[in-house]
Design a protein around this motif. Structure first.
Motif, PDB file in Angstrom:
ATOM      1  N   LEU A 204       6.946 -12.023  -2.288  1.00  9.64           N
ATOM      2  CA  LEU A 204       6.853 -10.838  -1.439  1.00  9.64           C
ATOM      3  C   LEU A 204       7.118  -9.569  -2.244  1.00  9.64           C
ATOM      4  CD1 LEU A 204       6.491  -9.767   1.464  1.00  9.64           C
ATOM      5  CD2 LEU A 204       8.954 -10.019   1.767  1.00  9.64           C
ATOM      6  N   LEU A 205       8.176  -9.584  -3.074  1.00  8.67           N
ATOM      7  CA  LEU A 205       8.519  -8.399  -3.861  1.00  8.67           C
ATOM      8  C   LEU A 205       7.519  -8.150  -4.988  1.00  8.67           C
ATOM      9  CD1 LEU A 205      12.408  -8.841  -4.124  1.00  8.67           C
ATOM     10  CD2 LEU A 205      11.123  -7.338  -2.596  1.00  8.67           C
ATOM     11  N   GLY A 206       6.837  -9.214  -5.415  1.00  6.93           N
ATOM     12  CA  GLY A 206       5.905  -9.084  -6.529  1.00  6.93           C
ATOM     13  C   GLY A 206       4.484  -8.734  -6.124  1.00  6.93           C
ATOM     14  N   MET A 207       4.242  -8.538  -4.824  1.00 11.57           N
ATOM     15  CA  MET A 207       2.891  -8.219  -4.365  1.00 11.57           C
ATOM     16  C   MET A 207       2.473  -6.834  -4.824  1.00 11.57           C
ATOM     17  SD  MET A 207       2.943  -9.763  -0.486  1.00 11.57           S
ATOM     18  CE  MET A 207       1.293  -9.153  -0.159  1.00 11.57           C
ATOM     19  N   ASP A 208       1.227  -6.726  -5.288  1.00 12.14           N
ATOM     20  CA  ASP A 208       0.679  -5.439  -5.710  1.00 12.14           C
ATOM     21  C   ASP A 208      -0.051  -4.800  -4.538  1.00 12.14           C
ATOM     22  OD1 ASP A 208       1.548  -5.674  -8.368  1.00 12.14           O
ATOM     23  OD2 ASP A 208      -0.175  -6.952  -8.844  1.00 12.14           O
ATOM     24  N   PHE A 209       0.234  -3.529  -4.293  1.00 15.38           N
ATOM     25  CA  PHE A 209      -0.413  -2.820  -3.198  1.00 15.38           C
ATOM     26  C   PHE A 209      -1.433  -1.833  -3.752  1.00 15.38           C
ATOM     27  CE2 PHE A 209       3.404  -4.491  -1.329  1.00 15.38           C
ATOM     28  CZ  PHE A 209       2.987  -4.891  -0.075  1.00 15.38           C
ATOM     29  N   ALA A 210      -2.570  -1.735  -3.088  1.00 16.92           N
ATOM     30  CA  ALA A 210      -3.684  -0.917  -3.570  1.00 16.92           C
ATOM     31  C   ALA A 210      -4.077   0.114  -2.514  1.00 16.92           C
ATOM     32  CB  ALA A 210      -4.875  -1.827  -3.893  1.00 16.92           C
ATOM     33  N   VAL A 211      -5.097   0.906  -2.865  1.00 16.90           N
ATOM     34  CA  VAL A 211      -5.585   1.930  -1.932  1.00 16.90           C
ATOM     35  C   VAL A 211      -6.057   1.300  -0.629  1.00 16.90           C
ATOM     36  CG1 VAL A 211      -7.340   3.711  -1.595  1.00 16.90           C
ATOM     37  CG2 VAL A 211      -6.223   3.476  -3.812  1.00 16.90           C
ATOM     38  N   GLY A 212      -6.635   0.104  -0.733  1.00 19.10           N
ATOM     39  CA  GLY A 212      -7.116  -0.579   0.464  1.00 19.10           C
ATOM     40  C   GLY A 212      -6.032  -0.848   1.477  1.00 19.10           C
ATOM     41  N   ASP A 213      -4.788  -0.961   1.015  1.00 16.86           N
ATOM     42  CA  ASP A 213      -3.680  -1.198   1.938  1.00 16.86           C
ATOM     43  C   ASP A 213      -3.465  -0.005   2.862  1.00 16.86           C
ATOM     44  OD1 ASP A 213      -3.057  -3.732   0.763  1.00 16.86           O
ATOM     45  OD2 ASP A 213      -2.154  -2.633  -0.898  1.00 16.86           O
ATOM     46  N   LEU A 214      -3.700   1.203   2.336  1.00 12.14           N
ATOM     47  CA  LEU A 214      -3.584   2.400   3.174  1.00 12.14           C
ATOM     48  C   LEU A 214      -4.660   2.399   4.248  1.00 12.14           C
ATOM     49  CD1 LEU A 214      -2.848   5.111   0.446  1.00 12.14           C
ATOM     50  CD2 LEU A 214      -1.221   3.936   1.935  1.00 12.14           C
ATOM     51  N   TRP A 215      -5.860   1.953   3.890  1.00 13.13           N
ATOM     52  CA  TRP A 215      -6.944   1.846   4.878  1.00 13.13           C
ATOM     53  C   TRP A 215      -6.564   0.831   5.957  1.00 13.13           C
ATOM     54  CZ3 TRP A 215     -10.329   5.535   5.055  1.00 13.13           C
ATOM     55  CH2 TRP A 215     -10.785   6.157   3.888  1.00 13.13           C
ATOM     56  N   MET A 216      -5.925  -0.276   5.525  1.00 17.06           N
ATOM     57  CA  MET A 216      -5.545  -1.321   6.489  1.00 17.06           C
ATOM     58  C   MET A 216      -4.444  -0.822   7.418  1.00 17.06           C
ATOM     59  SD  MET A 216      -6.370  -4.298   7.512  1.00 17.06           S
ATOM     60  CE  MET A 216      -5.727  -5.617   8.547  1.00 17.06           C
ATOM     61  N   ILE A 217      -3.508  -0.048   6.888  1.00 18.72           N
ATOM     62  CA  ILE A 217      -2.456   0.530   7.726  1.00 18.72           C
ATOM     63  C   ILE A 217      -3.077   1.446   8.781  1.00 18.72           C
ATOM     64  CG2 ILE A 217      -0.503   2.134   7.729  1.00 18.72           C
ATOM     65  CD1 ILE A 217       0.238   0.985   4.971  1.00 18.72           C
ATOM     66  N   ALA A 218      -4.057   2.243   8.347  1.00 22.38           N
ATOM     67  CA  ALA A 218      -4.753   3.119   9.292  1.00 22.38           C
ATOM     68  C   ALA A 218      -5.481   2.304  10.354  1.00 22.38           C
ATOM     69  CB  ALA A 218      -5.739   4.020   8.546  1.00 22.38           C
ATOM     70  N   ALA A 219      -6.087   1.173   9.945  1.00 26.64           N
ATOM     71  CA  ALA A 219      -6.787   0.303  10.898  1.00 26.64           C
ATOM     72  C   ALA A 219      -5.836  -0.247  11.946  1.00 26.64           C
ATOM     73  CB  ALA A 219      -7.469  -0.848  10.158  1.00 26.64           C
ATOM     74  N   MET A 220      -4.663  -0.684  11.517  1.00 23.35           N
ATOM     75  CA  MET A 220      -3.683  -1.224  12.464  1.00 23.35           C
ATOM     76  C   MET A 220      -3.192  -0.143  13.429  1.00 23.35           C
ATOM     77  SD  MET A 220      -3.527  -4.437  11.964  1.00 23.35           S
ATOM     78  CE  MET A 220      -5.296  -4.252  11.693  1.00 23.35           C
ATOM     79  N   GLY A 221      -3.069   1.090  12.922  1.00 24.62           N
ATOM     80  CA  GLY A 221      -2.679   2.197  13.797  1.00 24.62           C
ATOM     81  C   GLY A 221      -3.711   2.475  14.871  1.00 24.62           C
TER      82      GLY A 221
END
Length: 315
Positions: free
Chosen positions: A169-186
């Motif tokens: 969990l701590l070693g997961m790499d987060f990318a720009v796509g994660d911001l898009w996914m957060i927006a999708a969930m919102g």
């Protein structure tokens, strides 16, 4: 009986009986939310497969075009009959269409191009929490027992995605796509919370068709830009079949039953059922491609199911 003064004593207060309709909703609502979640689980797999063939905006555009054509035989007459009500609630319907149709899936398809499926699943786990927050802002009550169930299911989802390892969990790499996914969930949380305000004079299938129509119209400019800048796609049996699935099953069918579930049990309780998505994905992967499951995965799935059951229980 009477008192010494000769007046009748007030009868003891009793809880009002639960009507058969409400009693049915207690199990039918979660069941419908579960059906939508199961169908959407297949949609995530297919969306990943389409990401290299069809541009995200074009996938969304054709998805909702197929959905509208699917709904047309059932809703066309109703759209005409209820045109005055639709016009009177145009701003509300346009907002619902923007969040649920124009933005939600388009953002997921964009996110899928630049981040991993694991990250998508982890971020999607926040969706029920966001739904609960939006619903609470709209006046929906969240009991302590329901909140506990949500927390238990969330822990199960995070543990499942992280394979039970804090290091993973701590070693997961987060990318720009994660911001898009957060927006999708919102956007999905806002869409689900708004469903409780659906005008009662507009039948469910007509309401869904009208939101799809509004959402599709708002996708047209983006579709035109995508065609000019990215070009179209080459039709094949695989991508056309995938579009048919997400247009008919994941859009027309799943959104209809999800809307009905929210109407019956509220956005928060329906949102908790959404936690079952990784369980459904694992089951589909096992049945479709024989992917094995570990004891740790079964334990995490048990936590998720227990949390969903706890949150869905009658108060």
């Amino acid at each position: 009986m009477t008192t010494r003064e000769g007046t009748s004593a007030a009868p003891a207060a009793t809880a009002p009986p639960v009507s058969p309709g409400k009693r049915a909703a207690l199990w039918l609502g979660p069941l419908l939310a579960g059906v939508a979640t199961l169908v959407w689980s297949g949609n995530f797999v297919i969306a990943r497969a389409l990401s290299d063939d069809i541009a995200p905006v074009q996938t969304a555009f054709w998805r909702w075009t197929i959905a509208l054509l699917t709904l047309a035989p059932f809703a066309a007459k109703g759209l005409w009959v209820h045109r005055a009500a639709i016009r009177g609630h145009a701003r509300y319907i346009a907002l619902v269409g923007l969040l649920g149709m124009t933005l939600f899936n388009t953002l997921i398809y964009i996110a899928g191009r630049t981040t991993s499926a694991t990250n998508l699943a982890l971020i999607a786990a926040a969706s029920p929490v966001l739904i609960a927050v939006f619903a609470a802002l709209g006046g929906e009550r969240i009991s302590p027992l329901r909140a506990a169930g949500m927390l238990l299911a969330l822990v199960g989802v995070v543990a499942l995605v992280a394979k039970g390892s804090l290091a993973v969990l701590l070693g997961m790499d987060f990318a720009v796509g994660d911001l898009w996914m957060i927006a999708a969930m919102g956007t999905f949380a806002g869409y689900s919370a708004l469903l409780k305000r659906r005008p009662k004079e507009i039948p469910p299938v007509v309401f869904l068709a009208s939101t799809v129509l509004f959402g599709l119209v708002m996708l047209v400019p983006a579709q035109a830009v995508s065609l000019c800048t990215e070009g179209g796609f080459t039709p094949s049996g695989g991508n056309l079949g995938a579009l048919a699935y997400i247009g008919v099953a994941s859009s027309a069918l799943a959104f209809f039953v999800w809307n009905k579930a929210v109407e019956m049990i509220g956005a928060t309780r329906a949102g908790v059922v959404y936690y079952l998505q990784p369980v459904c994905v694992a089951a589909l992967a096992h049945l479709a491609i024989g992917e094995a499951s570990t004891v740790a995965q079964f334990a995490c799935m048990g936590l998720i199911i227990a949390g969903v059951a706890l949150s869905s229980a009658r108060r």
